[in-house]
Motif scaffolding. Sequence first.
Motif, PDB file in Angstrom:
ATOM      1  N   THR A  84      -1.253   5.314  -9.336  1.00 12.94           N
ATOM      2  CA  THR A  84      -2.579   5.706  -8.854  1.00 12.94           C
ATOM      3  C   THR A  84      -3.546   4.520  -8.870  1.00 12.94           C
ATOM      4  O   THR A  84      -4.654   4.619  -8.337  1.00 12.94           O
ATOM      5  CB  THR A  84      -3.148   6.840  -9.723  1.00 12.94           C
ATOM      6  OG1 THR A  84      -3.119   6.438 -11.107  1.00 12.94           O
ATOM      7  CG2 THR A  84      -2.360   8.121  -9.552  1.00 12.94           C
ATOM      8  N   GLN A  94       3.134   8.478   0.037  1.00  7.81           N
ATOM      9  CA  GLN A  94       2.205   9.592  -0.167  1.00  7.81           C
ATOM     10  C   GLN A  94       2.775  10.930   0.303  1.00  7.81           C
ATOM     11  O   GLN A  94       2.282  11.980  -0.095  1.00  7.81           O
ATOM     12  CB  GLN A  94       0.870   9.289   0.514  1.00  7.81           C
ATOM     13  CG  GLN A  94       0.116   8.166  -0.204  1.00  7.81           C
ATOM     14  CD  GLN A  94      -1.218   7.833   0.420  1.00  7.81           C
ATOM     15  OE1 GLN A  94      -1.465   8.137   1.590  1.00  7.81           O
ATOM     16  NE2 GLN A  94      -2.088   7.201  -0.349  1.00  7.81           N
ATOM     17  N   GLU A 133      -5.076   1.051  -7.640  1.00  7.90           N
ATOM     18  CA  GLU A 133      -5.189   0.467  -6.306  1.00  7.90           C
ATOM     19  C   GLU A 133      -5.204  -1.054  -6.440  1.00  7.90           C
ATOM     20  O   GLU A 133      -6.211  -1.653  -6.814  1.00  7.90           O
ATOM     21  CB  GLU A 133      -6.445   0.964  -5.590  1.00  7.90           C
ATOM     22  CG  GLU A 133      -6.437   0.656  -4.119  1.00  7.90           C
ATOM     23  CD  GLU A 133      -7.157   1.705  -3.283  1.00  7.90           C
ATOM     24  OE1 GLU A 133      -7.133   1.582  -2.052  1.00  7.90           O
ATOM     25  OE2 GLU A 133      -7.735   2.636  -3.869  1.00  7.90           O
ATOM     26  N   TYR A 158       5.464   3.777  -8.229  1.00  4.44           N
ATOM     27  CA  TYR A 158       4.285   4.301  -7.558  1.00  4.44           C
ATOM     28  C   TYR A 158       3.194   4.471  -8.611  1.00  4.44           C
ATOM     29  O   TYR A 158       3.474   4.902  -9.733  1.00  4.44           O
ATOM     30  CB  TYR A 158       4.575   5.669  -6.930  1.00  4.44           C
ATOM     31  CG  TYR A 158       5.494   5.662  -5.719  1.00  4.44           C
ATOM     32  CD1 TYR A 158       6.147   4.511  -5.292  1.00  4.44           C
ATOM     33  CD2 TYR A 158       5.712   6.840  -5.003  1.00  4.44           C
ATOM     34  CE1 TYR A 158       6.979   4.525  -4.194  1.00  4.44           C
ATOM     35  CE2 TYR A 158       6.547   6.864  -3.904  1.00  4.44           C
ATOM     36  CZ  TYR A 158       7.182   5.712  -3.503  1.00  4.44           C
ATOM     37  OH  TYR A 158       8.016   5.729  -2.416  1.00  4.44           O
ATOM     38  N   ARG A 201      -1.508   5.291  -4.793  1.00  8.81           N
ATOM     39  CA  ARG A 201      -2.397   4.363  -4.105  1.00  8.81           C
ATOM     40  C   ARG A 201      -1.736   2.999  -3.873  1.00  8.81           C
ATOM     41  O   ARG A 201      -2.094   2.290  -2.942  1.00  8.81           O
ATOM     42  CB  ARG A 201      -3.696   4.178  -4.908  1.00  8.81           C
ATOM     43  CG  ARG A 201      -4.556   5.421  -4.958  1.00  8.81           C
ATOM     44  CD  ARG A 201      -5.081   5.787  -3.570  1.00  8.81           C
ATOM     45  NE  ARG A 201      -5.790   7.067  -3.540  1.00  8.81           N
ATOM     46  CZ  ARG A 201      -5.237   8.224  -3.241  1.00  8.81           C
ATOM     47  NH1 ARG A 201      -3.939   8.274  -2.933  1.00  8.81           N
ATOM     48  NH2 ARG A 201      -5.932   9.337  -3.211  1.00  8.81           N
ATOM     49  N   SER A 202      -0.794   2.642  -4.730  1.00  4.56           N
ATOM     50  CA  SER A 202      -0.091   1.370  -4.581  1.00  4.56           C
ATOM     51  C   SER A 202       1.376   1.549  -4.942  1.00  4.56           C
ATOM     52  O   SER A 202       1.738   2.436  -5.727  1.00  4.56           O
ATOM     53  CB  SER A 202      -0.695   0.290  -5.488  1.00  4.56           C
ATOM     54  OG  SER A 202      -2.048   0.042  -5.184  1.00  4.56           O
ATOM     55  N   GLN A 244      -0.963  11.366  -4.600  1.00  4.10           N
ATOM     56  CA  GLN A 244      -1.916  10.645  -5.438  1.00  4.10           C
ATOM     57  C   GLN A 244      -1.658   9.139  -5.493  1.00  4.10           C
ATOM     58  O   GLN A 244      -2.490   8.372  -5.993  1.00  4.10           O
ATOM     59  CB  GLN A 244      -1.892  11.202  -6.875  1.00  4.10           C
ATOM     60  CG  GLN A 244      -2.472  12.607  -7.009  1.00  4.10           C
ATOM     61  CD  GLN A 244      -1.538  13.682  -6.482  1.00  4.10           C
ATOM     62  OE1 GLN A 244      -0.312  13.529  -6.554  1.00  4.10           O
ATOM     63  NE2 GLN A 244      -2.084  14.759  -5.939  1.00  4.10           N
ATOM     64  N   PRO A 276       0.840  -1.203   0.000  1.00  4.87           N
ATOM     65  CA  PRO A 276       0.000   0.000   0.000  1.00  4.87           C
ATOM     66  C   PRO A 276       0.870   1.246   0.000  1.00  4.87           C
ATOM     67  O   PRO A 276       1.998   1.229   0.501  1.00  4.87           O
ATOM     68  CB  PRO A 276      -0.805  -0.129   1.297  1.00  4.87           C
ATOM     69  CG  PRO A 276       0.022  -1.015   2.177  1.00  4.87           C
ATOM     70  CD  PRO A 276       0.743  -1.951   1.264  1.00  4.87           C
ATOM     71  N   THR A 280       0.241   4.047   1.557  1.00  8.55           N
ATOM     72  CA  THR A 280       0.051   4.881   2.742  1.00  8.55           C
ATOM     73  C   THR A 280       1.345   5.009   3.534  1.00  8.55           C
ATOM     74  O   THR A 280       2.161   4.081   3.592  1.00  8.55           O
ATOM     75  CB  THR A 280      -1.038   4.281   3.657  1.00  8.55           C
ATOM     76  OG1 THR A 280      -0.745   2.898   3.860  1.00  8.55           O
ATOM     77  CG2 THR A 280      -2.407   4.419   3.012  1.00  8.55           C
ATOM     78  N   GLU A 295      -4.472   6.092 -15.879  1.00  7.52           N
ATOM     79  CA  GLU A 295      -3.784   5.979 -14.589  1.00  7.52           C
ATOM     80  C   GLU A 295      -2.366   6.535 -14.707  1.00  7.52           C
ATOM     81  O   GLU A 295      -1.805   6.624 -15.803  1.00  7.52           O
ATOM     82  CB  GLU A 295      -3.748   4.527 -14.120  1.00  7.52           C
ATOM     83  CG  GLU A 295      -5.127   3.928 -13.894  1.00  7.52           C
ATOM     84  CD  GLU A 295      -5.857   4.524 -12.685  1.00  7.52           C
ATOM     85  OE1 GLU A 295      -5.213   5.251 -11.893  1.00  7.52           O
ATOM     86  OE2 GLU A 295      -7.063   4.257 -12.535  1.00  7.52           O
TER      87      GLU A 295
END
Length: 348
Positions: free
Chosen positions: A170, A57, A172, A168, A64-65, A62, A20, A22, A122
């Motif tokens: 966008t 992030q 998910e 990286y 997400r994964s 932006q 992830p 995050t 994406e």
Amino acid sequence: MDRLKAEAARLGFAACGIAPATDDPQLGARLEQWLGDGHHGTMEWMETRLHHRRGPQSLWPQARSVIALGMSYAPAADPRALEAHPDRGRISVYAQGGDYHDVVKRNLKALARWLVAQAPGEEVKVFVDTAPVMEKPLGQMAGIGWQGKHTNLVSRTHGSWLFLGAIYTTLEFAPDQPHPDRCGSCTACQAACPTQAFPAPYRLDARRCISYLTIEHKGPVPEEFRAAMGNRIYGCDDCLAACPWNSFAASAQANRAFLPRAELAAPRLAELLTLDDATFRKVFSGSPIKRIGRDRMVRNCLYAAGNSGDLRLLAPVSALLDDADPAVADAARWALKMFAQRPQRNSA
């Protein structure tokens, strides 16, 4: 996701996992403590972009994964074998072949283009080493290995010999499971360090690390570390090579771009000590070694010469006593002092 991993394998990546994007507050806190302890030495860029290193992030909101990738450079032989040949310089395995920055980034971009073609609209960003990205903890989060007690990533399949990169996106993806720590009670990497650069397991004081001292450190290396450097002239593999998990790492899985160049596998100190700037650039063209420049390389070779006790190096060492670079001249004086103080040999 299976198609993504298959394409990654086709492009030469030995490991691929999803994490992830995050931020991890604990990771940021550990990094801040490491910097606060001064363990990064003179690598100021670690501080200046600390806010970006806290997590994916923080660098790109932006995202997400994260696609974490590893490319094998597993050596065919134990890199510590050259310790028995003090007239030769020891260059870290990763730097004996093509520049990994170029090879890994080229293949990361190819995988990113493939991904965008599968999901129009994406976005992606690719990173390898030079960006403020914490590839090793991301690799652990993505399940491709774990950060060992030597702080490098360890793979059950590829041992300690992986070049890491990240994409990286966008998109998910469903993340892979983080890899559990499998170091157990083993302390082989800690015991192998010639300069005791690990104040504790999972913590590295770069200021004592031979890789840092030979590559990043400018000016004279502190005298307390010079003898321990032995004949290591660019980097150090000892903590990696000592890891028992490397018994599972097959050199046949290594990317051919990283096969050692003959002139870098076991270079003669006598030849390296005579390098001028132009010759240095020619010899190390296409190699990551080129970035440290002639002066730092010759400085390192002088420390190795002083540790060798090889009388045949007396003349090239003496010729550098008046070198224009103060660190080189200082290293030449130290090497001559070492020749006078220790038993000497005529190496075969």
